[in-house]
Scaffold this motif. Structure first.
Motif, PDB file in Angstrom:
ATOM      1  N   ASP A 162       0.861  -1.189   0.000  1.00  0.00           N
ATOM      2  CA  ASP A 162       0.000   0.000   0.000  1.00  0.00           C
ATOM      3  C   ASP A 162       0.895   1.236   0.000  1.00  0.00           C
ATOM      4  OD1 ASP A 162      -1.747   2.111   0.523  1.00  0.00           O
ATOM      5  OD2 ASP A 162      -3.063   0.873   1.751  1.00  0.00           O
ATOM      6  N   GLN A 176       0.037   4.368   2.269  1.00  0.00           N
ATOM      7  CA  GLN A 176       0.383   4.310   3.690  1.00  0.00           C
ATOM      8  C   GLN A 176       1.832   3.881   3.925  1.00  0.00           C
ATOM      9  OE1 GLN A 176      -2.524   2.359   6.246  1.00  0.00           O
ATOM     10  NE2 GLN A 176      -4.092   2.519   4.660  1.00  0.00           N
ATOM     11  N   ASN A 177       2.583   3.686   2.822  1.00  0.00           N
ATOM     12  CA  ASN A 177       3.967   3.205   2.934  1.00  0.00           C
ATOM     13  C   ASN A 177       4.039   1.951   3.803  1.00  0.00           C
ATOM     14  OD1 ASN A 177       5.088   5.279   1.341  1.00  0.00           O
ATOM     15  ND2 ASN A 177       5.095   6.670   3.092  1.00  0.00           N
ATOM     16  N   LYS A 178       3.145   1.013   3.497  1.00  0.00           N
ATOM     17  CA  LYS A 178       3.027  -0.187   4.330  1.00  0.00           C
ATOM     18  C   LYS A 178       3.033  -1.440   3.463  1.00  0.00           C
ATOM     19  CE  LYS A 178      -0.939  -1.205   6.256  1.00  0.00           C
ATOM     20  NZ  LYS A 178      -2.135  -1.150   7.131  1.00  0.00           N
ATOM     21  N   PHE A 179       3.685  -2.461   3.985  1.00  0.00           N
ATOM     22  CA  PHE A 179       3.740  -3.768   3.344  1.00  0.00           C
ATOM     23  C   PHE A 179       3.141  -4.780   4.320  1.00  0.00           C
ATOM     24  CE2 PHE A 179       6.626  -7.610   3.288  1.00  0.00           C
ATOM     25  CZ  PHE A 179       6.015  -8.247   2.226  1.00  0.00           C
ATOM     26  N   SER A 180       2.003  -5.356   3.949  1.00  0.00           N
ATOM     27  CA  SER A 180       1.324  -6.340   4.794  1.00  0.00           C
ATOM     28  C   SER A 180       1.391  -7.697   4.107  1.00  0.00           C
ATOM     29  CB  SER A 180      -0.142  -5.952   5.013  1.00  0.00           C
ATOM     30  OG  SER A 180      -0.242  -4.668   5.587  1.00  0.00           O
ATOM     31  N   HIS A 239       3.098  -6.713   9.401  1.00  0.00           N
ATOM     32  CA  HIS A 239       3.162  -5.396   8.776  1.00  0.00           C
ATOM     33  C   HIS A 239       4.578  -4.830   8.879  1.00  0.00           C
ATOM     34  CE1 HIS A 239      -1.233  -5.402   8.667  1.00  0.00           C
ATOM     35  NE2 HIS A 239      -1.207  -5.766   9.938  1.00  0.00           N
ATOM     36  N   LEU A 240       5.094  -4.354   7.751  1.00  0.00           N
ATOM     37  CA  LEU A 240       6.412  -3.738   7.697  1.00  0.00           C
ATOM     38  C   LEU A 240       6.326  -2.441   6.901  1.00  0.00           C
ATOM     39  CD1 LEU A 240       8.544  -6.925   6.875  1.00  0.00           C
ATOM     40  CD2 LEU A 240       8.404  -5.769   9.089  1.00  0.00           C
ATOM     41  N   ASP A 241       7.322  -1.589   7.097  1.00  0.00           N
ATOM     42  CA  ASP A 241       7.362  -0.333   6.348  1.00  0.00           C
ATOM     43  C   ASP A 241       7.759  -0.589   4.901  1.00  0.00           C
ATOM     44  OD1 ASP A 241       6.705   1.127   8.605  1.00  0.00           O
ATOM     45  OD2 ASP A 241       8.800   1.474   9.168  1.00  0.00           O
ATOM     46  N   TRP A 242       7.214   0.226   4.015  1.00  0.00           N
ATOM     47  CA  TRP A 242       7.579   0.169   2.594  1.00  0.00           C
ATOM     48  C   TRP A 242       7.907   1.584   2.131  1.00  0.00           C
ATOM     49  CZ3 TRP A 242       8.444  -3.713  -0.839  1.00  0.00           C
ATOM     50  CH2 TRP A 242       8.587  -3.351  -2.182  1.00  0.00           C
ATOM     51  N   ASN A 243       9.064   1.743   1.505  1.00  0.00           N
ATOM     52  CA  ASN A 243       9.434   3.045   0.954  1.00  0.00           C
ATOM     53  C   ASN A 243      10.277   2.847  -0.293  1.00  0.00           C
ATOM     54  OD1 ASN A 243      12.200   2.635   1.814  1.00  0.00           O
ATOM     55  ND2 ASN A 243      11.559   3.201   3.886  1.00  0.00           N
TER      56      ASN A 243
END
Length: 343
Positions: free
Chosen positions: A231, A234-238, A283-287
């Motif tokens: 996503d 939201q800079n999110k990796f689920s 859930h981890l951060d994604w950038n």
């Protein structure tokens, strides 16, 4: 969506070159590529085979697949464990050769390709990626990530029991990676039914998506799987995994070259047979500095992207091909799926 497997052509010595070229030409024609594109494929394959003959003692292999559904191109990857090159960029210049030849091979491959990439390390070997498109191919939308893969059946098998899906949505992408139990036709049936279930009705929640797949493939051999939702808003990796699908999420911003990573963690179980009563998403951060690499157990688990200088700067398919070349077990189907954020 492109979920096509690669066809594998092993070329241990020069005696295999002529037959390999003919087989790949027929494959390109079966993909309904126009005559001009088939001509480009012939040149690319000829130069790749020539390089294997000149620069390796044990040959190498070519991986070929159709790109897209409907098909709009062909992908050809040449892999070898030869001497490698310290400066592949210079080797692309016409007239530069370490063999005493005209030095036009790599340059010719690049000129005939719509997409070209090369990665090489001294004493490790070389990966060359070439893609040729139909002239009427529509321009794909610009996205903030790139996705590539290698998916190869077990040696001497035709059907690949691994599978994957990539579904782009307005905020990012849904990803699915699967390994049907065993290999061959029955494993492929399980994996492809899971892919169809996932694609027919995409579910943003990875854990729920795996629950639905579990129900849909009960009458098959079963599979292990990994589902994810990237996503970007939201800079999110689920993600959620069931069984021995492995992976790592790398951060490439480290100035020291040792890229930190987090392992993808999965629950025990087999989709279609037995899964935990309760399982949840991670859930981890994604950038823009992230690279996700997920693979089936056809790839050995002890690999580290940090051991390959500057590989993270290359195309996702090239990254997948390098890992396949150096770490495939060669005893099972192999899937390597790479999603790379754009800086």
């Amino acid at each position: 969506m492109d979920v096509n497997q690669h066809y594998r052509f092993v070329v241990p010595d020069r005696s295999y070159a002529s037959l390999t070229k003919k087989d790949i030409t027929r494959l390109a024609e079966s993909f309904a590529l126009p005559e001009g594109a088939v001509g480009k494929v012939n040149i690319i394959v000829s130069e790749m085979l020539s390089n294997l003959e000149k620069h390796t003692t044990h040959g190498g292999e070519l991986l070929v697949k159709a790109i897209g559904k409907p098909i709009y191109g062909i992908e050809i990857i040449c892999l070898d464990n030869g001497p490698g090159m310290s400066d592949p960029g210079r080797m692309l210049e016409d007239g530069v050769s370490t063999f005493g030849s005209a030095g036009e091979g790599l340059g010719a491959i690049q000129r005939q390709s719509d997409v070209f990439d090369i990665y090489s390390l001294p004493q490790v070997g070389t990966v060359i990626l070439a893609q040729v498109y139909k002239s009427n191919r529509s321009i794909p939308p610009v996205r903030r990530y790139d996705i590539g893969n290698i998916m190869v059946p077990k040696p001497k098998e035709i059907d690949c029991g691994d599978g994957y899906a990539v579904i782009h949505h307005e905020r990012g992408a849904y990803l699915l990676a699967l390994d049907g139990l065993g290999h061959g036709t029955h494993a492929q049936e399980a994996a492809q039914l899971a892919v169809k279930t996932y694609c027919d009705k995409p579910i943003p929640d990875p854990a729920l998506a795996l629950q639905v797949i579990h129900t849909s493939i009960r009458r098959t051999r079963g599979a292990v799987g990994f589902a994810a939702n990237i996503d970007l808003s939201q800079n999110k990796f689920s993600y959620c995994g069931i069984g021995n699908i492995a992976g790592k999420l790398y951060s490439t911003e480290s100035p020291l070259g040792n890229m930190p990573y987090k392992n993808v963690i999965s629950y025990n179980g087999i989709l279609g047979h037995n899964i935990p009563g309760t399982f949840n998403n991670q859930h981890l951060d994604w950038n823009r500095n992230k690279i996700l690499i997920v693979h089936s157990d056809g790839l050995k688990s002890r690999w580290d992207l940090s051991r390959y200088p500057n590989l993270s700067r290359h195309l996702p398919t090239t990254i997948a091909a390098v890992l396949y070349k150096d770490h495939s077990r060669q005893t099972d189907d192999t899937l390597v799926l790479v999603c790379k954020a754009k800086p």
